[in-house]
Design an enzyme around this catalytic site. Structure first.
Site, PDB file in Angstrom:
ATOM      1  N   GLU A  38      -3.719   7.537  -5.784  1.00 38.82           N
ATOM      2  CA  GLU A  38      -3.731   6.812  -7.052  1.00 38.82           C
ATOM      3  C   GLU A  38      -4.874   7.296  -7.930  1.00 38.82           C
ATOM      4  O   GLU A  38      -6.025   7.336  -7.485  1.00 38.82           O
ATOM      5  CB  GLU A  38      -3.850   5.305  -6.797  1.00 38.82           C
ATOM      6  CG  GLU A  38      -2.637   4.738  -6.075  1.00 38.82           C
ATOM      7  CD  GLU A  38      -2.691   3.211  -5.936  1.00 38.82           C
ATOM      8  OE1 GLU A  38      -3.722   2.607  -6.304  1.00 38.82           O
ATOM      9  OE2 GLU A  38      -1.697   2.628  -5.461  1.00 38.82           O
ATOM     10  N   ARG A  61       0.857  -1.184   0.000  1.00 37.38           N
ATOM     11  CA  ARG A  61       0.000   0.000   0.000  1.00 37.38           C
ATOM     12  C   ARG A  61       0.888   1.228   0.000  1.00 37.38           C
ATOM     13  O   ARG A  61       1.881   1.291   0.739  1.00 37.38           O
ATOM     14  CB  ARG A  61      -0.919   0.009   1.233  1.00 37.38           C
ATOM     15  CG  ARG A  61      -1.995  -1.065   1.210  1.00 37.38           C
ATOM     16  CD  ARG A  61      -3.035  -0.778   0.129  1.00 37.38           C
ATOM     17  NE  ARG A  61      -4.060  -1.811   0.074  1.00 37.38           N
ATOM     18  CZ  ARG A  61      -4.042  -2.847  -0.734  1.00 37.38           C
ATOM     19  NH1 ARG A  61      -3.000  -3.004  -1.560  1.00 37.38           N
ATOM     20  NH2 ARG A  61      -5.014  -3.731  -0.746  1.00 37.38           N
ATOM     21  N   HIS A  84      -0.163   0.041 -10.297  1.00 39.09           N
ATOM     22  CA  HIS A  84      -0.903  -0.907  -9.461  1.00 39.09           C
ATOM     23  C   HIS A  84      -1.317  -2.140 -10.266  1.00 39.09           C
ATOM     24  O   HIS A  84      -2.502  -2.470 -10.388  1.00 39.09           O
ATOM     25  CB  HIS A  84      -2.142  -0.235  -8.845  1.00 39.09           C
ATOM     26  CG  HIS A  84      -2.540  -0.866  -7.532  1.00 39.09           C
ATOM     27  ND1 HIS A  84      -3.082  -0.148  -6.487  1.00 39.09           N
ATOM     28  CD2 HIS A  84      -2.475  -2.142  -7.089  1.00 39.09           C
ATOM     29  CE1 HIS A  84      -3.341  -0.952  -5.473  1.00 39.09           C
ATOM     30  NE2 HIS A  84      -2.985  -2.161  -5.824  1.00 39.09           N
TER      31      HIS A  84
END
Length: 578
Positions: A293, A264, A312
């Protein structure tokens, strides 16, 4: 790396609607639980219905399944709030009524969630405290599906041949610190060992035996970051881990350390990382996740020449997407059945291989607790002191008994209350009921023994027993059991040694030791069509007192039990449900 899956046992305060006592008896005894990176949250784990063979309808219109015992039970309802592959939906539909409602607003989710037993989300849906409370006790499981190109390539495509610029670093002999030793972290460690790396790991919840099996060394946070040449992050984002990699922690690292973050973004203070990169403290960073993000287009971190970034992509393969759908579906259905889960984000981590090994002992622990509470005379709420004694040849560090303690608690509490007990809420439930559970480990001198445990003993102190034969010389109700050929057995009742399989219900008789007693009791049960699955007699001295332990498939009626009690040599008896 392919996405992993995780079942989450959740909120100890939440309570699911409990079936009626009759329905509960009709169901098979179950093992609740489980960390699912697919993440699955079990808010309240319950005994499960048997596998459905037919379906019917109740007046409300809900589909009913029928198990092998003929009992009807309502199929659980599962709400899928975000896109899940058809392979995963197929797994769910075999067990539950499934509704897919994609793109719901938070308000729509709050209004809808109370109609379902389980909720499956991905990264777009936030399951907040309000959502759990809106479940109104029915919502028992929450599952989250999820657990994640380079400059040299771009330069060559641009017509550049810069061999000296892109010089790599050998991994052989280097130290890798794995921060977070769950399913993904442990797999990274396993692969790193194959590359010739020395692996250390930090995870306050990881058992020593799991790390030892892989060849990793569990160390403190400070020791891990100080010794590492490479640091790979696999920890969840919690208040304790938020920005845990900051100026202070970077200062403790080796000069030239390399950091990989596929966990994370919020666990790293990104401004501090930029400063560490600029100073050379951190030689390189590879980031798949970010605090925000997508990150800003002018992000100094993204644009830094010593940072490799991906958007990601941890689970962005066709196989991973289908795999994660199947895994979360299986985890949710298993949790709804009350099965033991391999992973739980809000419970102590119990590795799959440990759970597999402990499974028969889990069943034994629950059944000993269930038998013990039925032996208490008067109010069972008067139980305050419980001692669990484990006999094992293993080193204490290789025997994690948290799961077994939870199951003893489950066995003691559930028969006399409406509370469902699982690994998450066991200690909380015991505390709320004033139940003090202590544990003792006794070394068993058999180094070659493969089994994790020789025996489990449950002692209830300062209580009266409705069956005096279960009272030890010390005045406690004492039951002890072992696992034989994978099946739990009762091996001690008070001072009497017995040997009876705990696969059905149980009749205990204390009698004068004389010939013909087995036949007399057997005849009475046979005449009433009660099948005997197991029988064992234990005695202190020949001709004195003995205890007959009889396993029966069915529950004898009142007249049958009274006829057993009328046999002159029988001094007392008790029927116990398993």
């Amino acid at each position: 790396m392919a996405a992993a899956s995780r079942a989450v046992l959740s909120n100890p305060h939440a309570a699911a609607a409990r079936p009626s006592p009759g329905a509960a008896r009709a169901r098979a005894s179950s093992v609740p639980f489980p960390r699912l990176r697919v993440r699955c949250a079990v808010i309240s784990s319950s005994s499960s219905p048997p596998a459905a063979s037919v379906a019917a309808s109740e007046p409300s219109g809900r589909i009913l399944g029928a198990g092998t015992d003929g009992a009807l039970w309502p199929k659980p309802a599962v709400l899928v709030a975000e896109k899940l592959s058809e392979a995963g939906l197929a797994v769910l539909r075999r067990f539950a009524d499934v509704e897919c409602a994609y793109g719901m607003s938070p308000a729509e989710l709050l209004a809808k969630v109370a109609q379902f037993d389980a909720l499956i989300v991905r990264s777009g849906t936030k399951v907040t405290r309000e959502v759990l409370e809106a479940g109104r006790g029915r919502l028992r499981v929450v599952g989250r599906a999820g657990v994640g190109i380079d400059n040299a390539d771009a330069a060559l495509k641009a017509g550049k041949w810069q061999r000296t610029k892109y010089v790599g670093v050998s991994l052989v002999g280097k130290t890798l610190a794995v921060m977070g030793f769950g399913k993904v972290g442990s797999e990274v460690a396993r692969r790193a060992k194959g590359l010739g790396m020395h692996v250390i790991a930090h995870d306050p919840y990881a058992p020593v035996d799991r790390a030892r099996a892989i060849g990793a060394e569990l160390v403190s946070f400070d020791e891990a970051i100080a010794r590492a040449d490479f640091i790979s992050l696999h920890m969840p984002l919690t208040p304790a881990t938020s920005k845990v990699f900051n100026d202070e922690s970077f200062a403790k690292m080796k000069n030239g350390v390399r950091i990989i973050n596929v966990a994370r973004g919020g666990v790293i203070n990104e401004d501090a990382l930029i400063r560490a990169l600029d100073s050379g403290k951190v030689a390189q960073a590879a980031l798949d996740v970010f605090t925000e993000e997508p990150p800003a287009k002018d992000s100094k971190l993204v644009l830094h020449e010593n940072v490799t970034v991906t958007p990601h992509l941890g689970a962005s393969t066709v196989e991973a997407q289908e795999g994660v759908a199947i895994e979360i579906a299986e985890a949710v259905t298993g949790a709804l059945r009350g099965e033991l889960a391999a992973t739980a984000v809000n419970a102590p981590m119990v590795p799959a291989e440990v759970m597999s090994e402990l499974a028969p002992y889990v069943s034994l622990a629950e059944k000993l607790g269930r038998l013990a509470v039925q032996l208490v005379a008067g109010e069972s709420g008067g139980i305050k002191g419980v001692k669990v004694v484990y006999t094992s040849a293993r080193d204490p560090d290789d025997l994690d008994t948290r799961l077994l303690r939870a199951m003893v608690t489950k066995g003691i509490v559930e028969p006399v209350s409406s509370t469902f007990v699982n690994l998450v809420n066991a200690d909380y439930t015991a505390k709320q009921r004033g139940l003090r559970i202590t544990e003792e480990r006794v070394s068993h001198e058999s180094p070659a023994a493969e089994a994790p445990l020789e025996s489990i003993q449950v002692r209830l102190s300062h209580v009266q027993s409705k069956f005096a034969g279960a009272i030890s010389d010390g005045g406690d109700i004492v039951l002890e059991g072992r696992v034989k050929y994978g099946v739990p057995h009762l091996t001690l009742v008070g001072p009497y040694e017995v040997d009876v399989s705990l696969e059905g219900n149980l009749i205990l008789c204390r009698q004068i030791d004389q010939p013909g007693m087995i036949g007399k009791v057997g005849n009475i049960l046979g005449q009433r069509n009660v099948n005997i699955s197991f029988m064992s007699v234990g005695r202190t001295f020949r001709g004195k007192q003995a205890i007959m332990a009889i396993g029966v498939d069915e529950e004898p009626d009142k007249d049958t039990l009274e006829n057993i009690g009328h046999i002159p040599a029988i001094e007392e008896f008790v029927f116990l449900e398993l």
